[in-house]
Design an enzyme around this catalytic site. Structure first.
Site, short mmCIF file in Angstrom:
data_model
loop_
_atom_site.label_atom_id
_atom_site.label_comp_id
_atom_site.label_asym_id
_atom_site.label_seq_id
_atom_site.Cartn_x
_atom_site.Cartn_y
_atom_site.Cartn_z
N ASP A 1 45.50 30.93 31.67
CA ASP A 1 44.48 32.04 31.84
C ASP A 1 43.43 31.81 30.70
OD1 ASP A 1 45.40 33.57 33.83
OD2 ASP A 1 46.61 34.84 32.37
N ARG B 1 40.68 27.37 38.35
CA ARG B 1 40.71 29.01 38.87
C ARG B 1 39.43 29.79 38.42
NH1 ARG B 1 45.45 32.21 36.99
NH2 ARG B 1 46.42 31.27 38.84
P1 FDA Z 1 33.57 42.40 40.96
O1 FDA Z 1 34.36 43.04 40.12
O2 FDA Z 1 32.06 41.83 40.76
O3 FDA Z 1 33.71 43.21 42.36
C1 FDA Z 1 32.86 42.73 43.34
C2 FDA Z 1 33.28 43.46 44.75
O4 FDA Z 1 34.70 43.10 45.05
C3 FDA Z 1 33.29 45.04 44.42
O5 FDA Z 1 32.16 45.52 44.87
C4 FDA Z 1 34.18 45.43 45.62
O6 FDA Z 1 33.70 45.24 47.08
C5 FDA Z 1 35.56 44.23 45.49
N1 FDA Z 1 36.29 44.89 44.70
C6 FDA Z 1 36.63 44.38 43.37
N2 FDA Z 1 37.54 45.02 42.55
C7 FDA Z 1 38.08 46.01 43.83
C8 FDA Z 1 39.20 46.93 43.69
N3 FDA Z 1 39.80 47.07 42.79
N4 FDA Z 1 39.34 47.52 44.80
C9 FDA Z 1 38.62 47.10 45.92
N5 FDA Z 1 37.57 46.50 46.20
C10 FDA Z 1 37.29 45.54 44.72
N6 FDA Z 1 39.39 37.41 34.06
C11 FDA Z 1 39.60 36.79 32.78
O7 FDA Z 1 38.66 36.88 32.04
N7 FDA Z 1 40.42 35.70 32.62
C12 FDA Z 1 41.30 35.24 33.26
O8 FDA Z 1 42.15 34.46 33.19
C13 FDA Z 1 41.35 36.15 34.60
N8 FDA Z 1 42.26 35.71 35.50
C14 FDA Z 1 42.19 36.08 36.69
C15 FDA Z 1 42.68 35.68 38.01
C16 FDA Z 1 42.90 36.09 39.29
C17 FDA Z 1 43.66 35.45 40.37
C18 FDA Z 1 41.92 36.96 39.54
C19 FDA Z 1 41.44 37.54 40.94
C20 FDA Z 1 40.91 37.72 38.63
C21 FDA Z 1 41.18 37.17 37.25
N9 FDA Z 1 40.38 37.77 36.10
C22 FDA Z 1 40.28 36.97 34.79
C23 FDA Z 1 39.57 38.95 36.36
C24 FDA Z 1 38.41 38.44 36.85
O9 FDA Z 1 37.49 38.04 35.90
C25 FDA Z 1 37.54 39.93 37.19
O10 FDA Z 1 37.46 40.59 36.09
C26 FDA Z 1 38.13 40.63 38.52
O11 FDA Z 1 38.67 39.69 39.27
C27 FDA Z 1 36.92 41.25 39.35
O12 FDA Z 1 36.03 40.66 39.42
P2 FDA Z 1 35.56 40.39 41.17
O13 FDA Z 1 35.13 38.82 41.52
O14 FDA Z 1 36.83 40.62 41.83
O15 FDA Z 1 34.42 41.02 41.33
#
Ligand code: FDA
Length: 309
Positions: free
Chosen positions: A135, A185
């Site tokens: 991570d 990732r």
């Molecule tokens: P974002 O938060 O911008 O959301 C965009 C859209 O996605 C929303 O408008 C909605 O449509 C949908 N969405 C998002 N969250 C939702 C929810 N809870 N319910 C429904 N819809 C939702 N970070 C980090 O700093 N270090 C790390 O090592 C990791 N590791 C990691 C592993 C994995 C497998 C994942 C999926 C994520 C991480 N993260 C992470 C977290 C990552 O940085 C981030 O904070 C979250 O994934 C949220 O970002 P999104 O890309 O989902 O989009």
């Protein structure tokens, strides 16, 4: 503003004491965390694998205060990996490791302690026939984490690493890590970072995510598209198609408890869908970052507090 407050609260011991004691907290945490025990993690993994998902398991723990605690965390991963091997789940489940949990922040020799502990975990993963992904935490750790990843990859070339699209440096890091066999990732990033190192607005972070995706999809490595964002998921699929990539040359990843219907839809398309599944008693920091990410998660939590008997 709300996000900043919640991320600050994720590191505040006094707030932590209050939140952890609130009666409905445990029930809500279960939406995002498999449970406190190894057995909980294995049971949820088994159920998700039955539903066509791949898994990456995270043994929760970020506030490692001494070398003994760091070694205990490594031992917990060894036990987990042995259990995955024994249950036949290792083929579909790997582990994710936060280097801070295995000693990276310790004042004396933290990087070396983290490297040694991560090596133990990689050896256990190799024995189980699965992989490890490191991570990524706040930007002060990026160089150290990539350095440790580089050392480990000499012996464990399958070791994956997380890159965060909100950092200005990440497009270049993607290029460095897009060679054959490299598992990256790509996520947006979950920490509070200054403007000197990170894009601040959602639009800029999204644009950076797409630029990074382009680099990874055009490269020879194995991109892991970690996002719940429908636009990022659509663009990742299109880029993979344009690059002539087969469905077995990249994967989608989402956090446990978030957008399960979309997870299912992606499984049905034949794509690889991996769920990041945390377990363990140290869930506070992880839980608060999930609340900070999305107002709806916070609203759900507040509603549960307001309606408790
Ligand atoms: P974002 O938060 O911008 O959301 C965009 C859209 O996605 C929303 O408008 C909605 O449509 C949908 N969405 C998002 N969250 C939702 C929810 N809870 N319910 C429904 N819809 C939702 N970070 C980090 O700093 N270090 C790390 O090592 C990791 N590791 C990691 C592993 C994995 C497998 C994942 C999926 C994520 C991480 N993260 C992470 C977290 C990552 O940085 C981030 O904070 C979250 O994934 C949220 O970002 P999104 O890309 O989902 O989009």
């Amino acid at each position: 503003m709300l996000r900043t407050t919640l991320l600050a609260a994720s590191r505040a011991p006094r707030v932590r004491q209050v939140i952890e004691k609130l009666p409905p907290t445990r029930a809500i945490v279960q939406r995002f965390v498999a449970g406190d025990q190894l057995e909980d993690a294995v049971a949820v993994t088994d159920a998700l694998v039955g539903g066509g998902r791949r898994i990456t398991l995270d043994h929760l723990g970020e506030d490692t205060r001494d070398a003994a605690q760091a070694a205990d965390t490594a031992a917990a991963y060894e036990k987990l990996l042995a259990a995955l091997k024994e249950t036949g789940l290792a083929e579909r489940a790997e582990v994710s490791v936060k280097l801070s949990a295995v000693g990276q922040f310790l004042p004396a020799d933290g990087a070396r302690i983290a490297l040694d502990n991560a090596r133990r975990i990689c050896e256990a993963a190799a024995d189980a026939g699965t992989t490890v992904t490191l991570d990524m935490e706040d930007h002060t750790t990026t160089d150290s984490t990539l350095g440790i990843a580089r050392e480990l990859r000499a012996d464990f070339p399958w070791l994956g690493v997380v890159l965060q699209a909100y950092l200005h440096r990440t497009e270049a890091d993607c290029a460095d890590l897009s060679s054959a066999g490299s598992r990256v990732r790509l996520c947006k990033g979950a920490y509070q970072e200054p403007a000197s190192v990170a894009f601040q607005g959602k639009r800029d972070v999204d644009l950076s995510y797409v630029r990074c995706l382009k680099v990874l999809m055009a490269g020879e490595g194995y991109p892991m598209v970690a996002s719940h964002d429908p636009r990022m998921i659509r663009i990742a699929g299109q880029l993979a198609q344009w690059e002539g990539r087969g469905l077995d040359t990249f994967e989608y990843q989402m956090l446990y408890g978030i957008r399960p219907e979309e997870q299912e839809r992606l499984v049905d398309t034949g794509a690889t869908m991996r769920i990041y599944l945390p377990y363990g008693g140290e869930w506070y920091g992880y839980f608060m970052r999930r609340l900070a990410e999305r107002p709806a998660n916070l609203a759900f939590f507040l509603r549960a507090l307001a309606t408790r008997d």
